[in-house]
Design a protein around this motif. Structure first.
Motif, PDB file in Angstrom:
ATOM      1  N   PRO A 144      89.201  96.952  42.423  1.00 26.78           N
ATOM      2  CA  PRO A 144      88.232  95.892  42.121  1.00 26.78           C
ATOM      3  C   PRO A 144      87.412  96.165  40.871  1.00 26.78           C
ATOM      4  O   PRO A 144      87.180  95.258  40.067  1.00 26.78           O
ATOM      5  N   GLU A 145      87.004  97.422  40.682  1.00 20.87           N
ATOM      6  CA  GLU A 145      86.194  97.741  39.506  1.00 20.87           C
ATOM      7  C   GLU A 145      87.005  97.610  38.217  1.00 20.87           C
ATOM      8  O   GLU A 145      86.455  97.248  37.171  1.00 20.87           O
ATOM      9  N   ALA A 148      87.161  93.771  37.660  1.00 21.77           N
ATOM     10  CA  ALA A 148      85.852  93.251  37.260  1.00 21.77           C
ATOM     11  C   ALA A 148      85.514  93.650  35.829  1.00 21.77           C
ATOM     12  O   ALA A 148      85.023  92.833  35.041  1.00 21.77           O
ATOM     13  N   THR A 149      85.785  94.903  35.478  1.00 24.27           N
ATOM     14  CA  THR A 149      85.472  95.378  34.129  1.00 24.27           C
ATOM     15  C   THR A 149      86.318  94.660  33.079  1.00 24.27           C
ATOM     16  O   THR A 149      85.801  94.201  32.054  1.00 24.27           O
ATOM     17  N   VAL A 153      83.629  90.317  35.093  1.00 25.06           N
ATOM     18  CA  VAL A 153      82.949  89.770  36.271  1.00 25.06           C
ATOM     19  C   VAL A 153      81.680  90.582  36.482  1.00 25.06           C
ATOM     20  O   VAL A 153      81.733  91.754  36.876  1.00 25.06           O
ATOM     21  N   HIS A 155      79.086  90.286  38.610  1.00 25.93           N
ATOM     22  CA  HIS A 155      78.620  90.564  39.969  1.00 25.93           C
ATOM     23  C   HIS A 155      79.775  90.316  40.941  1.00 25.93           C
ATOM     24  O   HIS A 155      79.908  89.240  41.514  1.00 25.93           O
ATOM     25  N   TRP A 156      80.603  91.339  41.104  1.00 24.61           N
ATOM     26  CA  TRP A 156      81.743  91.242  42.016  1.00 24.61           C
ATOM     27  C   TRP A 156      81.247  91.287  43.461  1.00 24.61           C
ATOM     28  O   TRP A 156      80.427  92.121  43.787  1.00 24.61           O
ATOM     29  N   PRO A 157      81.697  90.393  44.349  1.00 24.92           N
ATOM     30  CA  PRO A 157      82.676  89.341  44.113  1.00 24.92           C
ATOM     31  C   PRO A 157      82.062  87.950  43.914  1.00 24.92           C
ATOM     32  O   PRO A 157      82.794  86.960  43.910  1.00 24.92           O
ATOM     33  N   PRO A 174      86.835  85.975  41.940  1.00 24.39           N
ATOM     34  CA  PRO A 174      87.080  87.050  42.897  1.00 24.39           C
ATOM     35  C   PRO A 174      87.248  86.485  44.315  1.00 24.39           C
ATOM     36  O   PRO A 174      86.430  85.678  44.767  1.00 24.39           O
TER      37      PRO A 174
END
Length: 301
Positions: A144-145, A148-149, A153, A155-157, A174
């Motif tokens: 996920p990181e 997101a990076t 993104v 503020h995941w999710p 997400p």
């Protein structure tokens, strides 16, 4: 696979592409018949062109029972491949050929390629190694990181990011629950929502300890769909037949009388309603063109 076999597989893919041809995005069923394992022989991968910058690929069930779909999108500045297949064949020769064709049509010499994933389950990233070392290519990580990076993104999710291919600004949504790094990708140009394994014509597997996360993602997607025009959803598999509510057996070797790839724009709202009807008590819920399928979480290694 030998060089001769790679060339044979690629030739079959390109013949299928030419036969399918461009399809008007506004048609009710925009795709020709997908390879489904029922013919005496079929190519390892089938390509259909949605428009001049959007390609849909399906891996043969004969190479892997998952028979996943992959998506190749072009913008002015870069191309995006969503998923790299489930193994059992070489994906890169077909992708390279499609890119070469696109470059020739657009009088270009090169375009950067990003290989990303709907999520990190193995049947969606087995081709990643083929792109390692490919010039001007980025393979996005599976956590996920990482996702997101790369896509920004914040503020995941809960955050939704914009990722611009160049004149084609995609929304990255997400949607963890089925898997922690799951995303959906929305293209405002075609109004297509690429929905991965969270919502497609099949069994929507949800670990029971992630059901609340899945429900929150269903809320997020339903809210997004309400605020954006959607022509259809295109998922990562087909596991339903044309008979409402009837799916194939697990690891079915053929898919006769398949449901269409696309789901209607009403699907996110129907998924949200079905999840909330369960009232935090996940049970198998058959919605006719998809099945919510809770299952025990896998033991941690």
């Amino acid at each position: 696979m030998s060089a001769g076999n790679r060339l044979s597989a690629l030739s079959l893919a390109l013949v299928t592409l030419c036969a399918a041809g461009p399809v008007a995005p506004t048609t009710a069923h925009p795709f020709a018949h997908w390879i489904d394992g029922t013919a005496a022989s079929e190519p390892q991968i089938q390509v259909q062109r949605y428009d001049a910058d959007t390609f849909v690929l399906r891996q043969s069930v004969r190479t892997n029972f998952e028979a996943p779909f992959l998506y190749l999108l072009f913008g002015q500045d870069r191309a995006l491949l969503i998923d790299s297949g489930s193994g059992g064949l070489k994906i890169r020769p077909t992708i390279d050929a499609l890119i070469a064709q696109w470059l020739a049509r657009n009088h270009r010499k090169s375009i950067p390629l990003v290989v990303a994933h709907s999520h990190s389950h193995g049947d969606h990233h087995q081709g990643d190694s083929e792109f390692a070392g490919r010039p001007d290519t980025t393979v996005v990580g599976l956590k996920p990181e990482d996702v997101a990076t790369f896509f920004g993104v914040a503020h995941w999710p809960d955050g939704i990011a914009t990722y611009d291919l160049g004149g084609r600004a995609l929304s990255i949504i997400p949607t963890p629950g089925h898997e922690p790094a799951h995303i959906m990708v929305y293209d405002p140009r075609t109004r297509l929502l690429f929905s991965g394994d969270m919502l497609y014509a099949g069994r929507l597997y949800v670990p029971t300890d992630q059901f609340a996360v899945f429900a929150a993602s269903a809320d997020r997607v339903a809210a997004f769909a309400k605020a954006h025009p959607i022509a259809m959803l295109l998922g990562a598999h087909i596991e339903m037949t044309n008979t409402p509510g009837k799916d194939y057996a697990n690891e079915a070797a053929t898919h006769p009388d398949e449901h269409s790839l696309e789901l209607s724009a009403s699907a996110p709202a129907r998924l949200q309603a079905a999840v909330h009807r369960m009232n935090q008590t996940p049970v198998i819920g058959n919605e006719g063109d998809f099945i919510i399928y809770p299952r025990p979480p896998k033991p941690r290694p």
